[in-house]
Design a protein around this motif. Structure first.
Motif, mmCIF file in Angstrom:
data_model
loop_
_atom_site.group_PDB
_atom_site.id
_atom_site.type_symbol
_atom_site.label_atom_id
_atom_site.label_comp_id
_atom_site.label_asym_id
_atom_site.label_seq_id
_atom_site.Cartn_x
_atom_site.Cartn_y
_atom_site.Cartn_z
ATOM 1 N N SER A 174 -15.224 23.595 -35.841
ATOM 2 C CA SER A 174 -13.958 23.055 -35.350
ATOM 3 C C SER A 174 -12.876 23.269 -36.400
ATOM 4 O O SER A 174 -13.087 23.027 -37.589
ATOM 5 C CB SER A 174 -14.120 21.562 -35.054
ATOM 6 N N GLY A 175 -11.709 23.757 -35.959
ATOM 7 C CA GLY A 175 -10.614 23.998 -36.883
ATOM 8 C C GLY A 175 -10.687 25.312 -37.622
ATOM 9 O O GLY A 175 -9.895 25.558 -38.541
ATOM 10 N N ASP A 202 -12.231 28.453 -41.746
ATOM 11 C CA ASP A 202 -10.966 28.259 -42.464
ATOM 12 C C ASP A 202 -9.996 29.418 -42.246
ATOM 13 O O ASP A 202 -9.294 29.848 -43.166
ATOM 14 C CB ASP A 202 -11.225 28.077 -43.961
ATOM 15 N N GLY A 203 -9.971 29.936 -41.012
ATOM 16 C CA GLY A 203 -9.014 30.970 -40.666
ATOM 17 C C GLY A 203 -9.361 32.361 -41.142
ATOM 18 O O GLY A 203 -8.538 33.275 -41.028
ATOM 19 N N THR A 207 -16.340 30.582 -27.864
ATOM 20 C CA THR A 207 -17.379 29.686 -27.371
ATOM 21 C C THR A 207 -18.007 28.924 -28.528
ATOM 22 O O THR A 207 -17.986 29.373 -29.674
ATOM 23 C CB THR A 207 -18.465 30.455 -26.596
ATOM 24 N N HIS A 208 -18.567 27.767 -28.214
ATOM 25 C CA HIS A 208 -19.365 27.016 -29.193
ATOM 26 C C HIS A 208 -20.850 27.128 -28.873
ATOM 27 O O HIS A 208 -21.681 26.604 -29.607
ATOM 28 C CB HIS A 208 -18.963 25.529 -29.160
ATOM 29 N N ASP A 209 -21.179 27.807 -27.772
ATOM 30 C CA ASP A 209 -22.543 27.836 -27.238
ATOM 31 C C ASP A 209 -23.283 29.094 -27.700
ATOM 32 O O ASP A 209 -22.928 30.215 -27.293
ATOM 33 C CB ASP A 209 -22.473 27.798 -25.708
ATOM 34 N N LEU A 255 -22.632 27.685 -41.369
ATOM 35 C CA LEU A 255 -21.180 27.596 -41.532
ATOM 36 C C LEU A 255 -20.708 26.133 -41.456
ATOM 37 O O LEU A 255 -19.754 25.735 -42.129
ATOM 38 C CB LEU A 255 -20.462 28.400 -40.458
ATOM 39 N N GLU A 256 -21.369 25.348 -40.607
ATOM 40 C CA GLU A 256 -20.961 23.968 -40.405
ATOM 41 C C GLU A 256 -21.569 23.019 -41.426
ATOM 42 O O GLU A 256 -21.172 21.864 -41.540
ATOM 43 C CB GLU A 256 -21.339 23.512 -38.993
#
Length: 241
Positions: free
Chosen positions: A43-44, A217-218, A200-202, A239-240
């Motif tokens: 997210s973000g 982070d972009g 997607t997040h899936d 990554l998370e």
């Protein structure tokens, strides 16, 4: 391969002064014609911003964007509007159908808004392509979630766009409906050479794509070609973490 969409050193910032946020930080990516690319990240991380900049919905702060053979970086608003109508299709998590219109009328709406004569056979052909030839006169409330998303895909495809941008297209669907929609998108790429860029997040959805790009982070931090859902999930978890 020829790029349907290309970003070159793209920076996107929001706000001013101490409130300035850099959503994209020097992103360079090519999305080849006839390919399906999934964009993932925490997210973000800048996923939706990337999609909006690539589609000409948002102006970049720096860098360049090419879409359907055009440099759109400094294109006038009127040019961007016309290019989006002609060369871009959009599918979102929320189907954004008009409740009072039939499936056929919803699909025809982009053409009518663009002032284009609506060829009924073209509208019906694209609904048949998504498996809804027998649902032409049904309104959204008479359709399942998966069927509504297929109407939304038909609406995006009726103009025969160079690129289909999809933002969480299966996010509101149950697993069976999601699988049907993903099968449809895969067939569009394999059979008609459609270019798809999908946020997607899936991991299961991402694994249906030809390639997965990961942002954090972009910035682009990884890229996987034809991964399994497990590989996608493992990379996203790192990554998370």
């Amino acid at each position: 391969m020829t790029s349907a969409v290309a970003l070159h050193g793209v920076v996107k910032e929001y706000g001013t002064g101490g409130a300035r946020v850099r959503a994209l930080d020097g992103v360079s990516l090519n999305f080849p014609q006839g390919s399906w690319t999934a964009v993932m990240g925490p997210s973000g991380s800048g996923k939706s911003t990337l999609l909006h900049c690539a589609a000409g919905l948002d102006r970049v702060t720096a860098g360049r964007v090419h879409l359907a053979g055009r440099d759109i970086t400094r294109a006038p608003d009127g040019t961007l509007t016309e290019l989006r109508r002609r060369a871009v299709g959009f599918v979102f998590q929320n189907f954004n159908l008009i409740g009072s219109l039939t499936a056929e009328q919803n699909v025809a709406l982009p053409l009518k808004l663009a002032g284009v004569r609506v060829p009924r056979q073209q509208v019906r052909a694209v609904l048949a392509r998504v498996g809804l030839a027998d649902r032409l006169r049904h309104r959204p409330r008479e359709l399942s979630g998966g069927q509504q998303q297929r109407v939304a895909i038909a609406r995006a495809m009726v103009t025969r766009p160079a690129v289909l941008f999809a933002d969480e297209p299966t996010g509101a669907l149950d697993s069976a409906s999601a699988r049907t929609v993903l099968d449809l998108l895969r067939a569009m790429v394999d059979e008609t050479g459609q270019t798809i860029v999908m946020v997607t997040h899936d991991p299961v959805a991402a694994a249906r794509a030809d390639a997965v790009v990961f942002l954090r982070d972009g910035r682009v931090v990884d890229h996987l070609a034809r991964p399994s859902a497990r590989q996608v999930a493992d990379r996203l978890a790192r990554l998370e973490g």
